[in-house]
Enzyme design. Sequence first.
Site, PDB file in Angstrom:
ATOM      1  N   ARG A 171      -6.115  -9.772   0.667  1.00  0.00           N
ATOM      2  CA  ARG A 171      -6.851  -8.640   1.243  1.00  0.00           C
ATOM      3  C   ARG A 171      -6.763  -8.656   2.766  1.00  0.00           C
ATOM      4  NH1 ARG A 171     -12.965  -7.567   1.662  1.00  0.00           N
ATOM      5  NH2 ARG A 171     -13.076  -5.295   1.786  1.00  0.00           N
ATOM      6  N   HIS A 221      -5.215  -5.561   4.884  1.00  0.00           N
ATOM      7  CA  HIS A 221      -5.991  -4.855   5.903  1.00  0.00           C
ATOM      8  C   HIS A 221      -5.345  -4.974   7.282  1.00  0.00           C
ATOM      9  CE1 HIS A 221     -10.060  -3.858   3.951  1.00  0.00           C
ATOM     10  NE2 HIS A 221      -9.208  -4.137   2.978  1.00  0.00           N
ATOM     11  N   ASN A 263     -14.074  -3.792   7.063  1.00  0.00           N
ATOM     12  CA  ASN A 263     -13.565  -5.153   7.210  1.00  0.00           C
ATOM     13  C   ASN A 263     -14.659  -6.216   7.284  1.00  0.00           C
ATOM     14  OD1 ASN A 263     -10.931  -4.239   7.231  1.00  0.00           O
ATOM     15  ND2 ASN A 263     -10.805  -4.121   9.470  1.00  0.00           N
ATOM     16  N   HIS A 319      -5.916  -6.249  -7.641  1.00  0.00           N
ATOM     17  CA  HIS A 319      -7.290  -6.273  -8.140  1.00  0.00           C
ATOM     18  C   HIS A 319      -7.433  -7.084  -9.415  1.00  0.00           C
ATOM     19  CE1 HIS A 319      -8.429  -2.313  -5.849  1.00  0.00           C
ATOM     20  NE2 HIS A 319      -8.220  -3.343  -5.051  1.00  0.00           N
TER      21      HIS A 319
END
Length: 325
Positions: free
Chosen positions: A63, A67, A95, A194
Amino acid sequence: MRPSFVSMLLTLVVCTVVGVCNGQDQLRMKFYHKSCPSVETIVRDITWSKVAASSILPAKLLRLHFHDCFVRGCDASILLDRVGTDQTEKDARPNLSLSGYDEINDIKSKLEQACPGVVSCADILALAARDAVSFPSRTPLWDVLTGRRDGNVSLASEVNGNIPSPFSDFSTLKQLFVKKGLNVNDLVALSGAHTIGFAHCGTFSRRLYNFTGKGDADPSLNATYIESLKAQCPNPANAQTTVEMDPQSSGSFDSSYFNILVQNKGLFQSDAALLTDKASSKTVQQLRKPRAFLDEFGKSMKKMAAIGVLTGKAGEIRKQCGVVN
């Protein structure tokens, strides 16, 4: 004009119009072959050691890498700390739940001892994300091209509108990915991340309790799954409570996500959205096959990890990942 100059000019025009340049051609395997030959071994060994102690770390590092790449490109701008009152990317609301910074800093510290001023934080992030999900099989799931340099700008104001929201519909997701040089296949494949990790109740509780503002549940969500989620996230949802994103296989990086998706058990609205488009839905079915998912995920990760990279003399090699030199 010389052909090389024409080529450079056309590239600049395309990058300006599209808003992102995929720099995969500027990266290469074994970039540090001479300058720091032990880099991949150091990153791998530290990452595997930390994953062995914390099974949720792979999801965190994936992740963090995602990001980073979706804002300003893969330049480690997500790692920069606030200076005074100037908020950086990590201060932006999407975030605030990110983590994994300490692990990246530990790797950087070790590499600075072995090869001072050589390895970028952006490359460390790309390598660590790959190595984290390649444990415990200890077989790299994709090749990581290296040669990125670190950016020196990080603005909280640039995050919203670039990071996909768990509430997004398919059209919004597709447009955002296209802006980054990624297609529908990449969108579906990368959503497969996910299959590991956890989510806070607040990111999906509306689907359980007040989907249309009338105290109802999302009709596209499996009814049995709704009851299970309600038991874990009583209304109003505790912001600190988390649940598994893949209730059948959250500890294993595999194609299980796509199996639960077709059972209408995708946790986020953005997950369910993948079934609302014909092409996307077809890819979901294809990626239910374990080998197909791992192959496509690896290809899409290589594309994502090349978004807007800084190479050559652009940017810098930070001595510490949290601050510019």
